[in-house]
Design a protein around this motif. Sequence first.
Motif: not given
Lengths: 161, 424
Positions: A85-88, A90-92, A95, A129, B89, B245-246, B320, B334
């Motif tokens: 559930k962590t940042t990257s 969540m952004l992708c 949820k 991530c 990573f 990432s992101g 990120v 988060n």
Amino acid sequence: MKNFTLTPENQEKFEKISKRYPKIDSMMLPTLWLVQEQEGWISPEAMITVSELLNTTPIRVYEVVTFYTMYNTKPTGTHHIEVCKTTSCMLCGSKEIIAYLEETLEIKPGETSADGQFTLSVVECLGSCGGAPMLAFNGDYVENLTVDKVKTLLKESSNGN
Amino acid sequence: METKIVSKRFHIPESYKLEVAKKHGVYGSLEKLFTMTPDEVITAVEKSNLRGKGGGGASCGQKWRYMPLNDPRPAYLIVNADESEPGTFKDREVMDKDPHLLIEGIICSSYAMNIHTAYIYIRGEYKWLADRLNTAIDEAYEAGIIGETLMNGACDFKLDIVVHRGAGAYICGEKSALIESLEGKRGHPRLKPHQKECEWYFGDPATVNNVETIASVPEIVEFGYEAYTKHGTPKSPGTMLFALSGPVKNPGVYELAFGHKMIDVINTLGGGMKDGKKLKAVIPGGVSCPILTADEVNKAVLDYESMWDIGSTLGTGGMVIIDEDACMVEVAKNIIEFYHHESCGQCTPCREGTGWIDTILHKVIHQQGKLSDIDNISDVCGTLNGKTICVFAPAVADIIGSIVVKFRDEFETYILNNQGAEHE
């Protein structure tokens, strides 16, 4: 209270791995892994046995087991699903994945489905991530998730694959 | 754009197998290594200015010099493979695609410091990578590369490598917490000594180095420090495995010489933003580094000094990327949930402080926020910073504090637009 013992194979592994460390204390995490691989979780009885193997007290084992999130202090379902559930993630879209799993399995994170098949956990960063969103299915990483991909995964594992 | 030193074999199919990696030059540095004295190896690493790739960026050669000389006690090399920083990573790529390079690096480093036992402390979740490392180590033992001698007797030097699996604790990436964990305890960071010194494993001298750092050593041994320093900038020489990432088109790990513009990396290697979205912010090196706004990203250059100059840090190089759709209040929530969960609980300001910020942001997200909450968060960040044993709490203060300051307008609007908020 029932006694816990390592299987002869695991006892042998324990002896073998012990030789790699200067002191038996370092065997704490490796021994707990052997227990969890054997039983799926770490019971209070097992903690007592581990303390005896490591010449220490049960409370020392307990404080370690409860510090590390990967050690299960209660049994899990046949399949353990851990969604990051962590940042990257969540952004992708993690949820959406979590919501889908909660709805389909009819459980909240930390619970096991009524048929004992699935335990759902929502966890912090699994170091994947670049493949966000992702989950670990019985420890194996499944990356670049979509709801369809999760649907297929659940279906295949319910069929016993 | 890429400069492949550590990642030079990543593209080769089955490069994790000894026979394949050997065909492509793995263990090539050892012949040269055995002609050098340990001191010469350390000097080469010092001159290369190789810096710790786990986030700290400290000089690797200097760290090695802290190991006591001619000490009768056994010494240990501990490779930090507890990669847990969100957005990072890269070490997994080394262990997954070129585990023999890591073994080669361990041989070079152990030789330099007269170490005969090396532990690789790998995060518990990387089970399959622990298996991969163990397979590679077994291959190396069988081929006589390590064990009672190195390279089948080419060097009379005993070396054992052991993979030690963690069990899910972010803090164990902190070197002293890692050793506590290796000693079979909770991962609680240790108090730091007044003077720089080595680490201690059961009271014996030890050095803790990141996977990528160790994997960079063979290049320096084989081709000399000059070959390494010709890449990058004068103060940040060499390369680093940067991760994206992101919501970018091509997330992944890319090895680059230091000194590239961040925005170019995002747009070229990363392929730009997904779905034509606008870039809003970047957390540059794992979520512990102060956030950069889109304007700052345009100016940011990927080396240690340039990142300090714009008020952030290079960290682990794991960027990120955040797009215009993301709500910064949710991003902050988060991140604080992560830290609240991962605080080891040893120091009160950190254990309680992360909880307070989490509670305040929970309130804000559940329509009970007040404008004064924004300053309260900054206040708690101030209480956290510099008052704990390790750098976990300062990192929380850095990232949360920077989000709140740089995106204050968004926090204010969010609070005012949510029903039930008391306007002050």
